[in-house]
Design an enzyme around this catalytic site. Structure first.
Site, PDB file in Angstrom:
ATOM      1  N   LEU A  38       2.256  28.896  -7.594  1.00 57.80           N
ATOM      2  CA  LEU A  38       3.102  30.092  -7.593  1.00 57.80           C
ATOM      3  C   LEU A  38       4.582  29.749  -7.441  1.00 57.80           C
ATOM      4  O   LEU A  38       4.959  28.865  -6.683  1.00 57.80           O
ATOM      5  CB  LEU A  38       2.660  31.019  -6.458  1.00 57.80           C
ATOM      6  CG  LEU A  38       1.199  31.484  -6.554  1.00 57.80           C
ATOM      7  CD1 LEU A  38       0.861  32.372  -5.364  1.00 57.80           C
ATOM      8  CD2 LEU A  38       0.915  32.197  -7.869  1.00 57.80           C
TER       9      LEU A  38
ATOM     10  N   GLY B 286       8.759  33.513 -10.261  1.00 58.20           N
ATOM     11  CA  GLY B 286       8.331  34.441 -11.323  1.00 58.20           C
ATOM     12  C   GLY B 286       7.129  35.246 -10.855  1.00 58.20           C
ATOM     13  O   GLY B 286       7.110  36.483 -10.945  1.00 58.20           O
ATOM     14  N   HIS B 287       6.137  34.547 -10.302  1.00 55.06           N
ATOM     15  CA  HIS B 287       4.977  35.250  -9.759  1.00 55.06           C
ATOM     16  C   HIS B 287       5.405  36.160  -8.603  1.00 55.06           C
ATOM     17  O   HIS B 287       4.931  37.270  -8.463  1.00 55.06           O
ATOM     18  CB  HIS B 287       3.946  34.245  -9.223  1.00 55.06           C
ATOM     19  CG  HIS B 287       3.427  33.287 -10.248  1.00 55.06           C
ATOM     20  ND1 HIS B 287       3.756  31.949 -10.258  1.00 55.06           N
ATOM     21  CD2 HIS B 287       2.600  33.466 -11.305  1.00 55.06           C
ATOM     22  CE1 HIS B 287       3.141  31.348 -11.262  1.00 55.06           C
ATOM     23  NE2 HIS B 287       2.440  32.230 -11.919  1.00 55.06           N
TER      24      HIS B 287
ATOM     25  N   VAL C 225      11.865  35.969 -14.698  1.00 54.16           N
ATOM     26  CA  VAL C 225      12.692  35.313 -13.685  1.00 54.16           C
ATOM     27  C   VAL C 225      13.053  33.933 -14.224  1.00 54.16           C
ATOM     28  O   VAL C 225      12.177  33.177 -14.671  1.00 54.16           O
ATOM     29  CB  VAL C 225      11.933  35.188 -12.338  1.00 54.16           C
ATOM     30  CG1 VAL C 225      12.780  34.450 -11.318  1.00 54.16           C
ATOM     31  CG2 VAL C 225      11.555  36.575 -11.830  1.00 54.16           C
TER      32      VAL C 225
HETATM   33  P1  AMP Z   1       0.482  32.416 -15.011  1.00 56.75           P
HETATM   34  O1  AMP Z   1       0.194  31.965 -13.616  1.00 56.75           O
HETATM   35  O2  AMP Z   1       1.363  31.494 -15.777  1.00 56.75           O
HETATM   36  O3  AMP Z   1      -0.762  32.837 -15.751  1.00 56.75           O
HETATM   37  O4  AMP Z   1       1.332  33.740 -14.856  1.00 56.75           O
HETATM   38  C1  AMP Z   1       0.856  34.842 -14.116  1.00 56.75           C
HETATM   39  C2  AMP Z   1       1.756  36.017 -14.361  1.00 56.75           C
HETATM   40  O5  AMP Z   1       3.080  35.701 -13.943  1.00 56.75           O
HETATM   41  C3  AMP Z   1       1.845  36.410 -15.854  1.00 56.75           C
HETATM   42  O6  AMP Z   1       1.850  37.827 -15.966  1.00 56.75           O
HETATM   43  C4  AMP Z   1       3.163  35.811 -16.268  1.00 56.75           C
HETATM   44  O7  AMP Z   1       3.763  36.510 -17.341  1.00 56.75           O
HETATM   45  C5  AMP Z   1       3.982  35.984 -14.990  1.00 56.75           C
HETATM   46  N1  AMP Z   1       5.088  35.030 -14.987  1.00 56.75           N
HETATM   47  C6  AMP Z   1       5.018  33.676 -15.100  1.00 56.75           C
HETATM   48  N2  AMP Z   1       6.259  33.140 -15.105  1.00 56.75           N
HETATM   49  C7  AMP Z   1       7.128  34.170 -14.998  1.00 56.75           C
HETATM   50  C8  AMP Z   1       8.550  34.271 -14.968  1.00 56.75           C
HETATM   51  N3  AMP Z   1       9.330  33.196 -15.047  1.00 56.75           N
HETATM   52  N4  AMP Z   1       9.101  35.498 -14.865  1.00 56.75           N
HETATM   53  C9  AMP Z   1       8.300  36.605 -14.791  1.00 56.75           C
HETATM   54  N5  AMP Z   1       6.963  36.582 -14.829  1.00 56.75           N
HETATM   55  C10 AMP Z   1       6.383  35.386 -14.925  1.00 56.75           C
END
Ligand code: AMP
Length: 305
Positions: free
Chosen positions: A34, A37-38, A185
Site C-alpha cells: 500500500l 494512492g491506496h 495520486v
Molecule cells: P492495485 O493495488 O494496484 O490493484 O490498486 C488498488 C486500487 O488503488 C485501484 O483502484 C487503483 O486504481 C488504485 N490506485 C493505485 N495507484 C493509485 C494512484 N497512484 N492514485 C490513485 N489510485 C491509485
C-alpha cells in the site's frame, strides 16, 4: 482492525455486527504494497461511510503467464500497520484457494469455474496488450463485491479503463454497489504512485516522470483556451515532444496512446475546447531500468480533460 482470511468471516461480520439499515460500508480493493494512492481511496471511504473494509489480494487471474505474479511485491505486515493507523474497520486478505477453490492456472484454457467477461470496453488498450486481464479483474471484483456487499466501492483513476469496465459490469449485472472514481495520486515529479515503481533505480524513476510531463503538456494545451478544435495529431505531437528523446535512448517504448471518450473509451479524432471532463488521454509505456536493463516495466498513466 479485524483481519479476515475467509469469505465466511466477512459475511458474518457484515451481517451480525453491522446494522445495514443505519450504517453504510465502503470498500477498497487492492493488491497490497500500500502507498499514498491506496491511502486516498481508503480515506475517501472512511470519510463517506460508517465502516470501511479493504481487501488485499494479489489476484492471479489478472496476470498473464509471462507477467510478474511471482515478483509482485507482498508486504502484508506493513500494510496492516498502515491500515490500522488509518482506523480501517476490517481487512480481508484471503488465500488464493479461498478465492479460487478450483485452483487458478494462468493459462485461460486450463481454468475451471465461473468468470466474468465484459465485452467491448475490455478489449482495447490495456485489454489489447494484456489478454485476460480485465476478465481477471471483473471476476475478482465480482467475488469481492459479493463477499463484502458494500454500499460504495472506490477505484483509482490511475486504472481508468478498469473503472470503465467495472462500471459497465456493475450496471449490466445489476450489482447493488455504487462505484466511485478517485483522482490519481502522483509523486513530486508527477509519476503516478504504483507498487511497480519499486522495480526502478532512482535515475529511471526520474526519467519515467516524463510520461506524465507529456500528458500534462497535452492537457495544458487543451485547457489553454487558445484553440477551439485540436486534432488528435496535434495532441500526439505535443506528447511525443517530451517522449521522443527517451524513445531514442531506449528508455521508453510506447505501447499505446489513446485519446478517447471517457464513457466508453471510443477513440476520437479531434477535441472541441473547452472540454467537459469527458475525454481521457491515456497511455502505457514500457520503461527500461538503467541499472538493470532486464527490468522492463510497463507503466500506465492518464489525464482526464
Ligand atoms: P492495485 O493495488 O494496484 O490493484 O490498486 C488498488 C486500487 O488503488 C485501484 O483502484 C487503483 O486504481 C488504485 N490506485 C493505485 N495507484 C493509485 C494512484 N497512484 N492514485 C490513485 N489510485 C491509485
Amino acid at each position: 482492525m479485524k483481519v479476515f482470511h475467509t469469505a465466511k468471516e466477512v459475511v458474518s461480520w457484515r451481517t451480525n455486527e453491522i446494522d445495514r439499515s443505519k450504517a453504510t460500508i465502503g470498500f477498497v480493493a487492492t493488491m497490497g504494497c500500500l502507498h499514498d494512492g491506496h491511502r486516498s481511496l481508503i480515506e475517501k471511504s472512511l470519510t463517506e461511510n460508517d465502516y470501511t473494509i479493504v481487501s488485499i489480494f494479489v489476484n492471479p487471474s489478472q496476470f498473464g503467464p509471462t507477467e510478474d505474479l511471482d515478483k509482485y511485491p507482498r508486504t502484508l505486515q506493513e500494510d496492516i500497520k498502515m491500515l490500522e493507523s488509518l482506523n480501517v474497520d476490517a481487512l480481508f486478505a484471503p488465500s488464493v484457494d479461498e478465492m479460487y477453490p478450483q485452483g487458478i492456472p494462468l493459462q485461460v484454457e486450463k481454468q475451471r469455474g465461473a468468470f466474468v467477461t465484459v465485452l467491448g470496453v475490455s478489449e482495447m488498450l490495456e485489454g489489447a496488450s494484456r489478454p485476460g486481464f480485465f476478465r481477471g479483474v471483473a471476476t475478482v471484483v465480482t467475488k469481492l463485491l459479493n463477499i463484502t456487499m458494500p454500499d460504495v466501492a472506490y477505484f483509482g483513476q490511475k486504472d481508468i479503463q478498469q473503472f470503465v469496465v467495472l462500471t459497465t459490469m456493475v450496471r449490466d449485472l445489476f450489482v447493488n454497489t455504487t462505484l466511485k472514481l478517485v483522482p490519481i495520486v502522483r509523486n513530486e515529479s508527477g509519476l503516478a504512485l504504483s507498487s511497480r515503481n519499486k522495480y526502478f533505480c532512482d535515475e529511471s524513476l526520474q526519467l519515467a516522470a516524463n510520461i506524465y510531463r507529456g500528458l500534462r503538456s497535452a492537457s495544458e494545451l487543451i485547457e489553454s483556451g487558445t484553440h477551439k478544435i485540436l486534432t488528435r495529431q496535434t495532441i500526439l505531437d505535443r506528447i511525443y515532444s517530451y517522449w521522443n528523446p527517451l524513445i531514442a535512448s531506449n528508455d521508453f517504448k510506447v505501447d499505446y496512446v489513446s485519446i478517447a471518450r471517457l464513457s466508453d473509451l471510443q477513440e476520437i479524432d479531434q477535441i472541441a475546447c473547452p472540454t467537459l471532463g469527458d475525454t481521457v488521454i491515456s497511455c502505457a509505456v514500457f520503461v527500461t531500468d538503467r541499472e538493470d536493463p532486464n527490468t522492463v516495466v510497463r507503466l500506465i498513466n492518464n489525464v482526464i480533460v
